[in-house]
Design an enzyme around this catalytic site. Structure first.
Site, PDB file in Angstrom:
ATOM      1  N   HIS A   1       0.933  -1.257  -0.017  1.00  0.00           N
ATOM      2  CA  HIS A   1      -0.069  -0.119   0.168  1.00  0.00           C
ATOM      3  C   HIS A   1       0.914   1.132  -0.103  1.00  0.00           C
ATOM      4  CE1 HIS A   1       0.762  -0.480   4.249  1.00  0.00           C
ATOM      5  NE2 HIS A   1       0.378   0.716   4.669  1.00  0.00           N
TER       6      HIS A   1
ATOM      7  N   HIS B   1       1.335   4.063   2.075  1.00  0.00           N
ATOM      8  CA  HIS B   1       1.933   4.852   3.071  1.00  0.00           C
ATOM      9  C   HIS B   1       3.441   4.907   3.024  1.00  0.00           C
ATOM     10  CE1 HIS B   1      -1.859   4.302   5.559  1.00  0.00           C
ATOM     11  NE2 HIS B   1      -2.100   5.142   4.778  1.00  0.00           N
TER      12      HIS B   1
ATOM     13  N   ASP C   1       6.039   4.740   4.997  1.00  0.00           N
ATOM     14  CA  ASP C   1       6.844   4.046   5.796  1.00  0.00           C
ATOM     15  C   ASP C   1       6.929   2.513   5.088  1.00  0.00           C
ATOM     16  OD1 ASP C   1       4.180   3.633   6.662  1.00  0.00           O
ATOM     17  OD2 ASP C   1       4.767   2.483   8.527  1.00  0.00           O
ATOM     18  N   HIS C   2       6.287   2.412   3.962  1.00  0.00           N
ATOM     19  CA  HIS C   2       6.164   1.118   3.185  1.00  0.00           C
ATOM     20  C   HIS C   2       6.756   1.370   1.667  1.00  0.00           C
ATOM     21  CE1 HIS C   2       3.579  -1.339   5.954  1.00  0.00           C
ATOM     22  NE2 HIS C   2       3.394  -0.246   6.281  1.00  0.00           N
TER      23      HIS C   2
ATOM     24  N   HIS D   1      -7.406  -0.527   5.384  1.00  0.00           N
ATOM     25  CA  HIS D   1      -6.445   0.349   6.052  1.00  0.00           C
ATOM     26  C   HIS D   1      -6.140   1.361   4.958  1.00  0.00           C
ATOM     27  CE1 HIS D   1      -3.152   1.468   8.141  1.00  0.00           C
ATOM     28  NE2 HIS D   1      -1.992   1.461   7.451  1.00  0.00           N
TER      29      HIS D   1
ATOM     30  N   ASP E   1      -0.072  -3.699   6.530  1.00  0.00           N
ATOM     31  CA  ASP E   1      -0.925  -3.006   7.515  1.00  0.00           C
ATOM     32  C   ASP E   1      -2.419  -3.576   7.904  1.00  0.00           C
ATOM     33  OD1 ASP E   1       1.301  -1.905   8.166  1.00  0.00           O
ATOM     34  OD2 ASP E   1       0.869   0.077   7.922  1.00  0.00           O
TER      35      ASP E   1
ATOM     36  N   HIS F   1       4.715  -4.401  11.532  1.00  0.00           N
ATOM     37  CA  HIS F   1       4.859  -3.621  12.514  1.00  0.00           C
ATOM     38  C   HIS F   1       5.078  -4.408  13.846  1.00  0.00           C
ATOM     39  CE1 HIS F   1       4.307   0.458  10.976  1.00  0.00           C
ATOM     40  NE2 HIS F   1       3.652   0.012  10.378  1.00  0.00           N
TER      41      HIS F   1
END
Length: 274
Positions: free
Chosen positions: A68, A70, A72-73, A126, A147, A185
């Site tokens: 996805h 975001h 941090d990915h 998400h 996530d 995470h």
């Protein structure tokens, strides 16, 4: 960083694949799937630890897999591709400009450089376009779920609806019990504290809290978990259980007799502020 080799066997195509755990930021896990020579990375939010792991283990990057959009990915994609001009697999409907190989439900990825095929599932909630990757090789089941599903929990609903997330989680819960769950995470202990608050009578959950607490005390990851363990202990897969529903009603989060999706929504909202 921890290497998780698969057990030795002579199954054709087994090819001794391993998954390397690469911590990043405060609590992210990035995943390197490799055969000792080539590697594919899942959700590289930061390039630096991936480049260090590749160098340390003598690996050449052959593919990038994204779940996805975001940061941090996906934040490390550009830097990784500057060194390794590899294909970027990712969701076709999640707005990621770097994706060169767009994917959706029913697609199968033949991962370049590795003897590995991954089936794609749509798991919105998400984010609206979130996908997951599943390895279905008999006896070697893996899930890279970003996530959507966490150890003991699930992702926040930033874009999707409770009904979408509940359906996505039920899709993942339908995978074989021995499927290893590689989420993104280290949220496990906080998730389990919430789980115990809403289902205090679950003996398997109490045992899991003990075991996972010991891992964290030893500075070990609590992931991957397994689908079987999540079914037994994750409240977001168990939101229909009478004890969880009763906890929601007693806390004033849910009206008695509410529909299951309302229980799921109330559970997720409670976790947001727990």
């Amino acid at each position: 960083m921890l290497t998780r080799p698969e057990p030795n066997d002579d199954t054709p195509g087994h090819n001794d694949l391993s998954v390397l755990t690469v911590p990043a930021f405060k609590d992210n896990y990035l995943w390197l799937i490799h055969d000792g020579l080539h590697a594919a990375v899942v959700d590289p939010g930061d390039a630096a630890p991936i480049l260090a792991a590749l160098d340390e283990h003598g690996l050449t990057l052959t593919a990038i897999l994204l779940t996805h959009h975001h940061a941090d990915h996906i934040g490390g994609v550009a830097t990784l591709r500057a060194r390794f001009p590899v294909p970027v697999f990712g969701p076709r409907a999640d707005g990621i400009e770097a994706v060169s190989e767009p994917l959706g439900e029913g697609d199968v990825v033949a991962v370049p450089g590795l003897n590995l095929e991954l089936a794609v599932l749509d798991v919105p909630g998400h984010t609206l376009g979130h996908i997951a990757y599943v390895r279905k090789t008999p006896g070697l089941h893996w899930l890279f779920c970003g996530d959507t599903l966490f150890a003991g929990g699930c992702g926040r609903l930033f874009e999707g609806t409770p009904a979408q997330m509940a359906a996505s989680l039920e899709k993942l819960a339908g995978l074989p019990e021995d499927t290893e769950v590689y989420c993104a995470h280290e949220y496990t202990l906080s998730n389990l504290r919430f789980a115990l608050a809403v289902e205090p009578g679950n003996a398997a959950l109490a045992l899991r809290m003990r075991d996972e607490s010991a891992k964290r005390a030893a500075e070990l990851p609590t992931v991957p978990s397994s689908i079987g363990l999540e079914r037994r202990t994750n409240p977001f897969l168990r939101y229909r259980e009478p004890e969880i529903v009763d906890s929601l009603v007693a806390a004033g989060k849910l009206q008695d007799g509410a529909a299951p999706v309302e229980a799921f929504a109330a559970l997720r909202e409670w976790k947001n502020v727990f």
